[in-house]
Design a protein around this motif. Sequence first.
Motif, PDB file in Angstrom:
ATOM      1  N   LEU A  84       0.831  -1.213   0.000  1.00  0.00           N
ATOM      2  CA  LEU A  84       0.000   0.000   0.000  1.00  0.00           C
ATOM      3  C   LEU A  84       0.861   1.256   0.000  1.00  0.00           C
ATOM      4  CD1 LEU A  84      -2.738  -1.086   2.569  1.00  0.00           C
ATOM      5  CD2 LEU A  84      -2.995  -0.845   0.091  1.00  0.00           C
ATOM      6  N   TYR A  85       1.961   1.221   0.746  1.00  0.00           N
ATOM      7  CA  TYR A  85       2.875   2.366   0.783  1.00  0.00           C
ATOM      8  C   TYR A  85       3.490   2.609  -0.593  1.00  0.00           C
ATOM      9  CZ  TYR A  85       7.225   4.889   1.814  1.00  0.00           C
ATOM     10  OH  TYR A  85       8.269   5.781   1.812  1.00  0.00           O
ATOM     11  N   ASP A  86       3.933   1.537  -1.248  1.00  0.00           N
ATOM     12  CA  ASP A  86       4.573   1.687  -2.555  1.00  0.00           C
ATOM     13  C   ASP A  86       3.581   2.127  -3.637  1.00  0.00           C
ATOM     14  OD1 ASP A  86       7.005   1.001  -1.503  1.00  0.00           O
ATOM     15  OD2 ASP A  86       6.946  -1.083  -2.183  1.00  0.00           O
ATOM     16  N   LEU A  87       2.299   1.827  -3.437  1.00  0.00           N
ATOM     17  CA  LEU A  87       1.296   2.284  -4.398  1.00  0.00           C
ATOM     18  C   LEU A  87       1.223   3.807  -4.458  1.00  0.00           C
ATOM     19  CD1 LEU A  87      -1.710  -0.170  -3.894  1.00  0.00           C
ATOM     20  CD2 LEU A  87      -0.452   0.227  -6.014  1.00  0.00           C
ATOM     21  N   GLY A  88       1.543   4.467  -3.336  1.00  0.00           N
ATOM     22  CA  GLY A  88       1.494   5.923  -3.283  1.00  0.00           C
ATOM     23  C   GLY A  88       0.105   6.482  -3.109  1.00  0.00           C
ATOM     24  N   SER A  93      -1.504   8.660   7.290  1.00  0.00           N
ATOM     25  CA  SER A  93      -1.245   7.957   8.546  1.00  0.00           C
ATOM     26  C   SER A  93      -0.747   6.533   8.300  1.00  0.00           C
ATOM     27  CB  SER A  93      -2.508   7.923   9.415  1.00  0.00           C
ATOM     28  OG  SER A  93      -3.570   7.279   8.721  1.00  0.00           O
ATOM     29  N   LEU A  94      -1.251   5.892   7.246  1.00  0.00           N
ATOM     30  CA  LEU A  94      -0.805   4.539   6.921  1.00  0.00           C
ATOM     31  C   LEU A  94       0.638   4.549   6.419  1.00  0.00           C
ATOM     32  CD1 LEU A  94      -1.551   1.550   6.723  1.00  0.00           C
ATOM     33  CD2 LEU A  94      -2.371   1.973   4.399  1.00  0.00           C
ATOM     34  N   MET A  95       1.005   5.555   5.651  1.00  0.00           N
ATOM     35  CA  MET A  95       2.383   5.643   5.181  1.00  0.00           C
ATOM     36  C   MET A  95       3.349   5.886   6.343  1.00  0.00           C
ATOM     37  SD  MET A  95       2.342   7.463   1.427  1.00  0.00           S
ATOM     38  CE  MET A  95       1.628   9.025   1.931  1.00  0.00           C
ATOM     39  N   VAL A  96       2.937   6.729   7.269  1.00  0.00           N
ATOM     40  CA  VAL A  96       3.774   6.972   8.452  1.00  0.00           C
ATOM     41  C   VAL A  96       3.883   5.703   9.289  1.00  0.00           C
ATOM     42  CG1 VAL A  96       3.958   8.269  10.600  1.00  0.00           C
ATOM     43  CG2 VAL A  96       3.288   9.440   8.498  1.00  0.00           C
ATOM     44  N   PHE A  97       2.766   4.969   9.430  1.00  0.00           N
ATOM     45  CA  PHE A  97       2.790   3.709  10.170  1.00  0.00           C
ATOM     46  C   PHE A  97       3.757   2.713   9.526  1.00  0.00           C
ATOM     47  CE2 PHE A  97       1.274  -0.675  10.570  1.00  0.00           C
ATOM     48  CZ  PHE A  97       1.288  -0.826  11.955  1.00  0.00           C
ATOM     49  N   HIS A  98       3.755   2.648   8.203  1.00  0.00           N
ATOM     50  CA  HIS A  98       4.686   1.748   7.528  1.00  0.00           C
ATOM     51  C   HIS A  98       6.132   2.125   7.844  1.00  0.00           C
ATOM     52  CE1 HIS A  98       6.743  -0.585   4.472  1.00  0.00           C
ATOM     53  NE2 HIS A  98       7.302   0.529   4.039  1.00  0.00           N
ATOM     54  N   CYS A  99       6.436   3.401   7.773  1.00  0.00           N
ATOM     55  CA  CYS A  99       7.815   3.831   8.033  1.00  0.00           C
ATOM     56  C   CYS A  99       8.243   3.517   9.460  1.00  0.00           C
ATOM     57  CB  CYS A  99       7.947   5.327   7.770  1.00  0.00           C
ATOM     58  SG  CYS A  99       7.878   5.781   6.012  1.00  0.00           S
ATOM     59  N   GLN A 100       7.337   3.694  10.414  1.00  0.00           N
ATOM     60  CA  GLN A 100       7.700   3.517  11.817  1.00  0.00           C
ATOM     61  C   GLN A 100       7.587   2.085  12.306  1.00  0.00           C
ATOM     62  OE1 GLN A 100       5.172   7.093  13.323  1.00  0.00           O
ATOM     63  NE2 GLN A 100       6.908   6.954  14.715  1.00  0.00           N
TER      64      GLN A 100
END
Length: 345
Positions: A84-88, A93-100
């Motif tokens: 989901l993160y790579d889809l852009g 909040s989901l992108m931040v969750f992936h990073c952390q």
Amino acid sequence: MMPPSSNFSGGGSGEEKQCIVNDQMGPFVVLYILIFVISLPGNLLSVWAFIRSPRATQQNASVYLVNLLVADLLLLLALPFKILYDLGSASWSLMVFHCQASAVTIYISLYASIAFLAFIIIDRYMQDCHSLRSLRLQEVGFSRLLTLVVWLLLLLIMVPNMVLPTQEVKEQRYLSCSSLKTDIGLHWHALTVFLCTALFLNASIAVLVSCGLALKRLLGSRKDPKLWVDARQAAGNVTAVALAYIVSFVPYHVVRTPYTLAQTKVITDCQTRRQLFLGKEWTLLLSVLHLCFDPLLFFYLYAPFRQTICRMFPCCRNQSVGEAEEQAAEEMMQPTTSVQPEDAF
């Protein structure tokens, strides 16, 4: 915002331009989805087979295989968030969750797999080398203690990346995880890469030594047909797992160090950073690919697992019974000190 094909985003005349490195993730998303779809049934079947196996935690090799399966399941849980993160198109909040969180989980799983594959290779050599079967390294209690140390060490190294404070970043389509880190977060990240690379190098040395000893034993037994058969089987087992280890993890670590220099802004040229990022993503994809092949490894290396799977298919049952009898005969010939219930951790 600049078009996706642009190398830079944000910033007026007085602001520093930001280099975008993750705007070409379409092929990776497709491949990660394929890996997830292909590997999920095999790993779920592996969970079922290990649960049904009567000796799933009573043998030295099975301890490492079960922990390798746990690492694979962690990776499977984290992989949808990366997709989901790579889809852009995921929420901020989901992108931040992936990073952390989920990105860190991927690396915990990756290095746990490296450690347990190295242990499996060493164990396969020691199992087939009869003179080493009485060592304490072959005891189940010691194996459980060793796996516990690996998990605790990885958590100690990785968890600070989840809990260290982050800085506020303006919402954008292409979020770079390193942009969320403060200076102390970037420094700890660099230390994490250094420590994990040291773990990989030590595991690789152990793998190379085991392969070398197995091949030396094979060459030294050429004049004895019986010893040659045993040595050939040992060398084949060790070499097969070692090749999977090398293909999966060596390319990633060739790219990992220079990419970390780009993350910590030691390398500032945008085009170089983009190339290093793509190299890191391709080699990480190669590392994640082991999810598809680990169930085959379980089937090939662990007889009780193989017997459990074969019971599902009538055409395999006769072979499964024959292997069970052969394994029982082999265990009766092993020293009684190789497995001691009181050493259970």
